[in-house]
Motif scaffolding. Structure first.
Motif, mmCIF file in Angstrom:
data_model
loop_
_atom_site.group_PDB
_atom_site.id
_atom_site.type_symbol
_atom_site.label_atom_id
_atom_site.label_comp_id
_atom_site.label_asym_id
_atom_site.label_seq_id
_atom_site.Cartn_x
_atom_site.Cartn_y
_atom_site.Cartn_z
ATOM 1 N N ILE A 186 -45.783 29.925 17.574
ATOM 2 C CA ILE A 186 -46.556 28.964 16.764
ATOM 3 C C ILE A 186 -46.066 27.530 17.008
ATOM 4 O O ILE A 186 -46.864 26.595 17.105
ATOM 5 C CB ILE A 186 -46.510 29.348 15.271
ATOM 6 N N GLU A 187 -44.751 27.349 17.157
ATOM 7 C CA GLU A 187 -44.232 25.994 17.440
ATOM 8 C C GLU A 187 -44.737 25.509 18.793
ATOM 9 O O GLU A 187 -45.070 24.335 18.982
ATOM 10 C CB GLU A 187 -42.707 25.995 17.395
ATOM 11 N N GLN B 167 -48.500 21.767 21.777
ATOM 12 C CA GLN B 167 -49.648 21.557 22.674
ATOM 13 C C GLN B 167 -50.800 20.869 21.934
ATOM 14 O O GLN B 167 -51.436 19.962 22.466
ATOM 15 C CB GLN B 167 -50.130 22.895 23.227
ATOM 16 N N VAL B 168 -51.030 21.289 20.683
ATOM 17 C CA VAL B 168 -52.122 20.669 19.910
ATOM 18 C C VAL B 168 -51.800 19.197 19.654
ATOM 19 O O VAL B 168 -52.660 18.324 19.742
ATOM 20 C CB VAL B 168 -52.369 21.447 18.595
ATOM 21 N N LYS B 169 -50.526 18.902 19.411
ATOM 22 C CA LYS B 169 -50.123 17.500 19.184
ATOM 23 C C LYS B 169 -50.447 16.656 20.418
ATOM 24 O O LYS B 169 -50.953 15.539 20.315
ATOM 25 C CB LYS B 169 -48.626 17.456 18.860
ATOM 26 N N GLU B 170 -50.141 17.209 21.571
ATOM 27 C CA GLU B 170 -50.434 16.487 22.825
ATOM 28 C C GLU B 170 -51.944 16.260 22.976
ATOM 29 O O GLU B 170 -52.387 15.185 23.378
ATOM 30 C CB GLU B 170 -49.888 17.307 24.008
ATOM 31 N N ILE B 171 -52.725 17.273 22.629
ATOM 32 C CA ILE B 171 -54.189 17.168 22.788
ATOM 33 C C ILE B 171 -54.758 16.111 21.837
ATOM 34 O O ILE B 171 -55.545 15.259 22.252
ATOM 35 C CB ILE B 171 -54.854 18.548 22.544
ATOM 36 N N GLY C 167 -45.403 16.823 12.582
ATOM 37 C CA GLY C 167 -46.052 15.519 12.384
ATOM 38 C C GLY C 167 -47.562 15.499 12.588
ATOM 39 O O GLY C 167 -48.148 14.430 12.721
ATOM 40 N N ILE C 168 -48.194 16.681 12.592
ATOM 41 C CA ILE C 168 -49.661 16.709 12.727
ATOM 42 C C ILE C 168 -50.268 16.701 11.319
ATOM 43 O O ILE C 168 -49.812 17.445 10.443
ATOM 44 C CB ILE C 168 -50.119 17.992 13.471
#
Ligand code: UDP
Length: 234
Positions: A29-30, A35-39, A92-93
């Motif tokens: 999950i981390e 990856q979602v943060k980068e996107i 931080g998302i």
């Protein structure tokens, strides 16, 4: 490849639990959260739908009424979204969780306007609780949300790394498709998503990108066209 502004990512419940088969594997999950943060840092809006298979699947529990079994399944998807949303927040998302029915202070009620408002604020929006109806699945849930929110594509992160012409666990000579039309997926009953969801994609021209969640950086790579999975065209 067409530029992508809004994508909806599907994570199966099973994928979240990794080898443990139930509950959560925090390493997995981390990794997803990074990856979602980068996107989202590239300005792409991300919605997330999570299954419930790491806890419960309505159709696998024949000892009780199907509607009630499916209600438990829908609640499992909400638990998953609350957990994953918290991990996302820890990196931080900004997140929000929307459900098709009221869950008190735990989530907010889904509406298209509300989802759009959160996307515009740069939040990752979790669509929990599926469609809110029994006899459906989170596959139908994601297609429904992707269509009504005009997403550019659905990202299907799976335990298996794409669409095959037969089950590679059974047939060692199974062939993986690099690209396939949604029409062919429906006609050949390839089962990458359930039939109701496949037909909805076909009728509403919603493309899919299917790839293995376990491959390094696969969500980011799928968005930049560097995938070893399967692109489903419309
Ligand atoms: N479910 C439902 N309606 C929906 C979405 C989900 O009844 O719109 C229930 C159903 O019981 C399903 C369970 O929630 O088995 C978990 O969802 P799913 O099987 O899609 O999870 P996955 O297999 O992707 O982990």
């Amino acid at each position: 490849m067409k530029s992508l502004n809004r994508v909806i990512l599907k994570l199966s419940g099973e994928a979240l639990s990794g080898d443990k088969k139930s509950g959560y594997d925090d390493v997995i999950i981390e990794n997803i959260s990074k990856q979602v943060k980068e996107i989202i840092s590239k300005g792409i809006q991300v919605g997330i739908v999570i299954g419930g298979g790491n806890y419960w699947r309505g159709r696998s529990n024949n000892n009780i009424d199907r509607t009630k079994a499916d209600q438990i399944g829908m609640l499992a998807t909400i638990m998953n979204c609350i957990y994953v949303s918290e991990i996302f927040r820890s990196v931080g998302i900004m997140t929000n969780i929307l459900t098709p029915f009221e869950c008190g202070s735990m989530t907010k009620l889904f509406s298209k306007d509300r989802a759009n408002k959160y996307f515009e604020k740069g939040m990752v929006v979790f669509f929990a609780g599926g469609t809110g109806h029994p006899y459906f699945s989170t596959d139908t849930g994601i297609v429904l949300r992707a269509i009504e929110l005009d997403a550019d594509t659905i990202l299907l992160a799976k335990a298996i790394d794409g669409i095959y012409d037969s089950d590679p666990k059974i047939n060692p000579n199974a062939k993986k498709y690099k690209e396939i039309s949604i029409q062919e997926v429906v006609e050949k009953k390839l089962g990458v998503i359930d039939m109701t969801a496949s037909v909805m994609c076909m009728e509403n021209k919603m493309p899919l990108i299917v790839f293995g969640l376990n491959e390094e950086n696969s969500i980011v790579n799928a968005l930049s066209g560097k995938i070893s999975g399967t692109v489903v065209t419309v």
